[in-house]
Write an enzyme that holds these catalytic residues in place. Structure first.
Site, PDB file in Angstrom:
ATOM      1  N   HIS A 240      23.007  41.067 -28.897  1.00 59.22           N
ATOM      2  CA  HIS A 240      23.382  40.419 -27.634  1.00 59.22           C
ATOM      3  C   HIS A 240      24.702  39.704 -27.835  1.00 59.22           C
ATOM      4  O   HIS A 240      24.940  39.125 -28.892  1.00 59.22           O
ATOM      5  CB  HIS A 240      22.300  39.408 -27.205  1.00 59.22           C
ATOM      6  CG  HIS A 240      22.370  39.073 -25.758  1.00 59.22           C
ATOM      7  ND1 HIS A 240      23.252  38.145 -25.274  1.00 59.22           N
ATOM      8  CD2 HIS A 240      21.684  39.566 -24.694  1.00 59.22           C
ATOM      9  CE1 HIS A 240      23.100  38.073 -23.960  1.00 59.22           C
ATOM     10  NE2 HIS A 240      22.160  38.922 -23.575  1.00 59.22           N
ATOM     11  N   ASP A 294      15.328  43.431 -23.598  1.00 57.93           N
ATOM     12  CA  ASP A 294      14.891  44.794 -23.330  1.00 57.93           C
ATOM     13  C   ASP A 294      13.914  45.341 -24.358  1.00 57.93           C
ATOM     14  O   ASP A 294      13.305  46.379 -24.135  1.00 57.93           O
ATOM     15  CB  ASP A 294      16.112  45.728 -23.265  1.00 57.93           C
ATOM     16  CG  ASP A 294      16.880  45.524 -21.980  1.00 57.93           C
ATOM     17  OD1 ASP A 294      16.234  45.245 -20.967  1.00 57.93           O
ATOM     18  OD2 ASP A 294      18.105  45.639 -22.005  1.00 57.93           O
TER      19      ASP A 294
END
Ligand code: ACO
Length: 358
Positions: A240, A294
């Site tokens: 991320h 996710d």
């Protein structure tokens, strides 16, 4: 507020952990868009208004019937969201009543459009929303044609809360750029949906399940991760730009997944995912690459009986709340985005007639 190194996320000052457990998606959407938690009366009015706008025009349903069944539901959603602008063409961006009505319409109709395309591509007629069901339960009902188990609906609602907002990610940035031209909110959302669709953003949750299927068994995890390292291939659902520790939403989703598996039976892919997380930490943890939102969401959605290519549209249903919050804020102090570019191409050069070109 996102604190990437501490793994903290809060919406308007309320921690994501509190919101996921104590709030509902609609209450969270209200918080995001209007800045404070609603009292009971404001929440009641807001929920009723959203409920009363859940239906979509028959012309939108007919338009969706012309889409190819093989088309990706994100493309169908982007086209349908943009089409709303044809039906609600009045644009009064300085009128709070218009802003509220547009926000309610989008929150209400996006889930109905996602569910309608799912039924249409199966050859069924879309079914009407049910006013006796909550936002989350009604969506699952419209999608599966069956009233969901209350635990499934509650967990799905929590998933929507977790995906509702995440500061200036790519799709929100796209929404802001579009909003800054003072176009209508349906174009703002359509533009953000297009951006969310890519595999480096919302589309990653679909790829996680494919990756787990490719790995196949616990013995293959180590060799798969080593190959990723050697070939500089990305592990989907990991990494991320902001978080350098495990995404707090991934931790909550993991516990929701466990509740679902306890109730409705386990999933071998979840056991595999845990091993991937464990073994990836040894290899990628030092570089701050950990599971993101996710990684576990796909496993939850699959257990809820949701087809894989609807995972990203579901992300969009939730993120509409964040996009609208940023849209409203942008309108409050707007200036059109016009980034400057570092041009590294040719300077002026003489025109070349076509027959003289190499
Ligand atoms: N697996 C392996 N290596 C990775 C991963 C990953 N998932 N993510 C980043 N890296 C590595 C890169 O290869 C790069 O290595 P290098 O410096 O040796 O070249 C380094 O980490 C930095 O990568 P960037 O792409 O510069 O990091 P960035 O912050 O731009 O990327 C992103 C963030 C796009 C999310 C990335 O981590 C990724 O591609 N992840 C996989 C896709 C994914 O899960 N996306 C969902 C994100 S969450 C969301 O949108 C809701």
């Amino acid at each position: 507020m996102v604190e990437g190194t501490l793994g903290q996320l809060a919406y308007r000052g309320y921690s994501i952990e509190d919101l996921a457990i104590r709030s509902s998606f609609l209450e969270t959407a209200y918080l995001l868009i209007w800045g404070d938690l609603p009292n009971a009366e404001a929440l009641g009015t807001f929920s009723e208004e959203v409920k009363s706008h859940r239906r979509i025009k028959f012309r939108i349903r007919d338009m969706m019937k012309c889409f190819p069944e093989s088309g990706h539901p994100m493309d169908a959603l982007q086209a349908s969201a943009a089409a709303l602008g044809l039906f609600y063409s009045r644009r009064a961006l300085d009128d709070p009543t218009y802003i509220r009505a547009a926000a309610i319409r989008l929150l209400a109709k996006i889930p109905t459009m996602v569910a309608a395309f799912q039924l249409i591509r199966k050859g069924h007629d879309p079914i009407q929303p049910r006013d006796d069901l909550s936002y989350a339960a009604n969506f699952l009902y419209m999608l599966t044609e069956q009233e969901p188990d209350p635990l499934a609906a509650r967990i799905f609602d929590a998933c929507l809360i977790l995906h509702a907002e995440h500061s200036l990610n790519a799709s929100t940035f796209s929404a802001l750029v579009t909003a800054s031209t003072l176009t209508d909110p349906y174009a703002v959302v359509a533009s953000a949906v297009g951006t969310l669709a890519g595999p480096l953003h919302g589309g990653a949750n679909e790829d996680v399940l494919d990756m787990l299927d490719t790995i196949g068994s616990v013995e293959n995890v180590g060799p798969y991760l080593d190959r990723c390292m050697a070939e500089k291939k990305r592990i989907m659902g990991f990494g991320h730009r902001v978080y350098k520790v495990k995404d707090p939403r991934a931790a909550i989703l993991q516990s929701l997944a466990e509740q679902l598996f306890d109730r409705f039976g386990s999933d071998a892919s979840y056991d595999l995912a845990r091993v991937v997380e464990e073994q990836a930490a040894d290899r990628f943890g030092a570089r701050g690459i950990y599971p993101n939102v996710d990684f576990y969401s796909g496993l939850v959605y699959r257990k809820l009986g949701i087809p894989q290519d609807l995972f990203t549209p579901i992300f969009a249903i939730a993120r509409v709340a964040g996009w609208l919050a940023h849209w409203k804020e942008q309108l409050g102090a707007n200036r059109i985005f016009r980034p400057s570019q570092v041009y590294v191409g040719h300077r002026l050069r003489p025109w070349q007639p076509i027959e003289a070109r190499p």
